[in-house]
Motif scaffolding. Structure first.
Motif, PDB file in Angstrom:
ATOM      1  N   GLY A   1       0.045  10.388  -1.484  1.00 56.08           N
ATOM      2  CA  GLY A   1       0.359   9.483  -2.415  1.00 56.08           C
ATOM      3  C   GLY A   1       1.742   9.619  -3.126  1.00 56.08           C
ATOM      4  O   GLY A   1       2.058   8.570  -3.390  1.00 56.08           O
TER       5      GLY A   1
ATOM      6  N   VAL B   1      -2.522   3.840  -1.249  1.00 52.61           N
ATOM      7  CA  VAL B   1      -3.906   3.564  -1.794  1.00 52.61           C
ATOM      8  C   VAL B   1      -3.618   1.899  -2.103  1.00 52.61           C
ATOM      9  O   VAL B   1      -2.669   1.505  -2.830  1.00 52.61           O
ATOM     10  CB  VAL B   1      -4.264   4.128  -2.916  1.00 52.61           C
TER      11      VAL B   1
ATOM     12  N   HIS C   1      -6.570   1.237  -6.780  1.00 49.19           N
ATOM     13  CA  HIS C   1      -5.684   2.217  -7.306  1.00 49.19           C
ATOM     14  C   HIS C   1      -5.929   2.187  -8.909  1.00 49.19           C
ATOM     15  O   HIS C   1      -6.156   1.315  -9.515  1.00 49.19           O
ATOM     16  CB  HIS C   1      -3.875   1.660  -7.252  1.00 49.19           C
ATOM     17  N   ASP C   2      -6.078   3.570  -9.293  1.00 53.19           N
ATOM     18  CA  ASP C   2      -6.531   3.661 -10.694  1.00 53.19           C
ATOM     19  C   ASP C   2      -5.036   3.650 -11.612  1.00 53.19           C
ATOM     20  O   ASP C   2      -4.405   4.332 -11.552  1.00 53.19           O
ATOM     21  CB  ASP C   2      -7.079   5.072 -11.132  1.00 53.19           C
TER      22      ASP C   2
ATOM     23  N   VAL D   1      -3.855   7.524  -9.124  1.00 49.72           N
ATOM     24  CA  VAL D   1      -4.428   7.848  -7.921  1.00 49.72           C
ATOM     25  C   VAL D   1      -5.433   7.116  -7.656  1.00 49.72           C
ATOM     26  O   VAL D   1      -5.954   6.175  -8.024  1.00 49.72           O
ATOM     27  CB  VAL D   1      -5.059   9.379  -7.907  1.00 49.72           C
ATOM     28  N   GLY D   2      -6.057   7.246  -6.340  1.00 46.05           N
ATOM     29  CA  GLY D   2      -7.182   6.382  -5.862  1.00 46.05           C
ATOM     30  C   GLY D   2      -8.460   6.180  -7.024  1.00 46.05           C
ATOM     31  O   GLY D   2      -8.895   7.182  -7.653  1.00 46.05           O
TER      32      GLY D   2
ATOM     33  N   TYR E   1     -12.161   3.483  -3.673  1.00 44.19           N
ATOM     34  CA  TYR E   1     -11.419   4.025  -2.780  1.00 44.19           C
ATOM     35  C   TYR E   1     -12.211   5.516  -2.255  1.00 44.19           C
ATOM     36  O   TYR E   1     -12.044   5.540  -1.048  1.00 44.19           O
ATOM     37  CB  TYR E   1      -9.972   4.230  -3.305  1.00 44.19           C
ATOM     38  N   LEU E   2     -12.491   6.341  -3.194  1.00 41.23           N
ATOM     39  CA  LEU E   2     -13.036   7.510  -2.978  1.00 41.23           C
ATOM     40  C   LEU E   2     -14.452   7.319  -2.352  1.00 41.23           C
ATOM     41  O   LEU E   2     -14.571   8.138  -1.396  1.00 41.23           O
ATOM     42  CB  LEU E   2     -13.058   8.253  -4.157  1.00 41.23           C
TER      43      LEU E   2
ATOM     44  N   GLN F   1      -3.159  16.625  -7.424  1.00 45.91           N
ATOM     45  CA  GLN F   1      -2.323  15.815  -6.077  1.00 45.91           C
ATOM     46  C   GLN F   1      -1.148  16.679  -5.707  1.00 45.91           C
ATOM     47  O   GLN F   1      -1.241  16.955  -4.554  1.00 45.91           O
ATOM     48  CB  GLN F   1      -1.936  14.423  -6.815  1.00 45.91           C
TER      49      GLN F   1
ATOM     50  N   GLY G   1      -8.952  11.525  -6.384  1.00 47.41           N
ATOM     51  CA  GLY G   1      -8.947  10.380  -6.964  1.00 47.41           C
ATOM     52  C   GLY G   1      -9.962  10.387  -8.296  1.00 47.41           C
ATOM     53  O   GLY G   1     -10.333  11.300  -8.277  1.00 47.41           O
ATOM     54  N   ARG G   2      -9.758   9.272  -9.059  1.00 43.56           N
ATOM     55  CA  ARG G   2     -10.560   9.544 -10.375  1.00 43.56           C
ATOM     56  C   ARG G   2     -11.932   9.041 -10.113  1.00 43.56           C
ATOM     57  O   ARG G   2     -12.034   7.553  -9.517  1.00 43.56           O
ATOM     58  CB  ARG G   2      -9.752   8.484 -11.141  1.00 43.56           C
TER      59      ARG G   2
END
Length: 301
Positions: free
Chosen positions: A127, A134, A139-140, A145-146, A150-151, A203, A213-214
């Motif tokens: 990242g 991502v 993308h959050d 982060v993803g 995405y996760l 990260q 990711g979130r």
């Protein structure tokens, strides 16, 4: 004079961070690399002590080196060169892994007049190094982060990878303790900054092959590849400890948060839904035990 000016230009623009301190550990020089890695500009730190809420190095166990065996302080005292792997405090609050090397600075008569520290950014993050890794829709925007879709895709892909290649894969689900209290006390903007700080700490601590990711409003999912049970436990606790040692300043208030989590390894027959339910159960176990805790179902090797 020309040689001195050239030397300063070269050091000013090194990729590594370089700073000088006197015998009282007051910062007398701070190069561009130090600003890039730490986020602190020279005008903010010059004249300050390196322990004054600036770098605040901690080790992997969360021990604040400024209050114990600080490499700079020890070298100023005995003149011996030192090196260590530590985590510095970034201006945005998160922790960054760096390799530090310290040497004594002496005058013409050999007396110690201070020390120089060179620190190298050890973060190796997809990242960080590839901003487009991502896709934007996944993308959050708050944590950078993803996002959960995405996760979910990466989690399904990792299960397929595990089934075909038997690569040991660990998953950790973290929940931020008392985020509602931070929002109520300092406002939603501050709460978002805390979330971004936590995401950055997670990260920056991961290896290039891993990802974070979130997962929910106050949850983060971490996927770690090629890990043994003992290694997964060590890494999960390290992430928890480094979050506990991160903080931001909002107005005149110091804000920091802890996380609780659950950790498990992918097992034969696992599907994404069942794996997530297992993580949620482990996370609930941590929450019952108290804040800043981690539960796992890992078997000792």
């Amino acid at each position: 004079m020309a040689d001195s000016s050239l030397y300063k230009t070269v050091v000013d623009n090194l990729h590594e961070g370089v700073y000088l301190v006197d015998t009282e550990r007051r910062i007398t020089y701070w190069n561009n690399g130090a600003e890039r890695i730490s986020g602190f500009a020279a005008e903010r730190v010059l004249g300050s002590c390196c322990a004054d809420n600036i770098l605040m190095h901690v080790d992997s166990e969360g021990t604040l080196l400024c209050r114990g065996h600080c490499p700079v302080a020890d070298t100023v005292r005995d003149g011996q060169p030192r090196q260590a792997d530590v985590y510095l405090h970034h201006r945005e609050g998160h922790r960054v892994p760096v390799a530090v090397r310290v040497w004594a600075v002496r005058d013409e008569e050999g007396r110690i007049t201070g020390a120089v520290e060179i620190f190298t950014d050890q973060a190796s993050l997809v990242g960080r190094e590839a901003p487009d890794a991502v896709p934007r829709p996944l993308h959050d925007p708050v944590t950078r982060v993803g996002a959960r879709p995405y996760l979910e895709a990466k989690l399904r892909a990792s299960l397929v990878e595990w089934k075909h290649h038997d690569v040991p894969t660990g998953v950790v689900l973290f929940d931020v303790d008392r985020l509602d209290g931070i929002n109520a006390r300092a406002g939603r903007r501050a709460g978002d900054r805390v979330l971004r700080m936590i995401a950055s700490t997670l990260q920056h601590t991961l290896r290039e092959s891993d990802l974070v990711g979130r997962w929910g409003d106050d949850e983060f999912l971490v996927i770690l590849f090629n890990v043994t049970p003992s290694r997964l436990r060590v890494l999960a606790h390290r992430l928890r400890i480094l979050v506990d040692n991160s903080h931001i300043v909002e107005g005149a208030v110091d804000l920091h948060a802890t996380v609780s989590g659950g950790a498990t390894l992918v097992r034969p027959g696992d599907e994404a839904d069942g794996l997530v339910r297992r993580l949620e159960g482990l996370l609930a176990e941590s929450k019952r035990a108290g804040e800043n805790t981690l539960s796992d179902d890992l078997q000792d090797e």
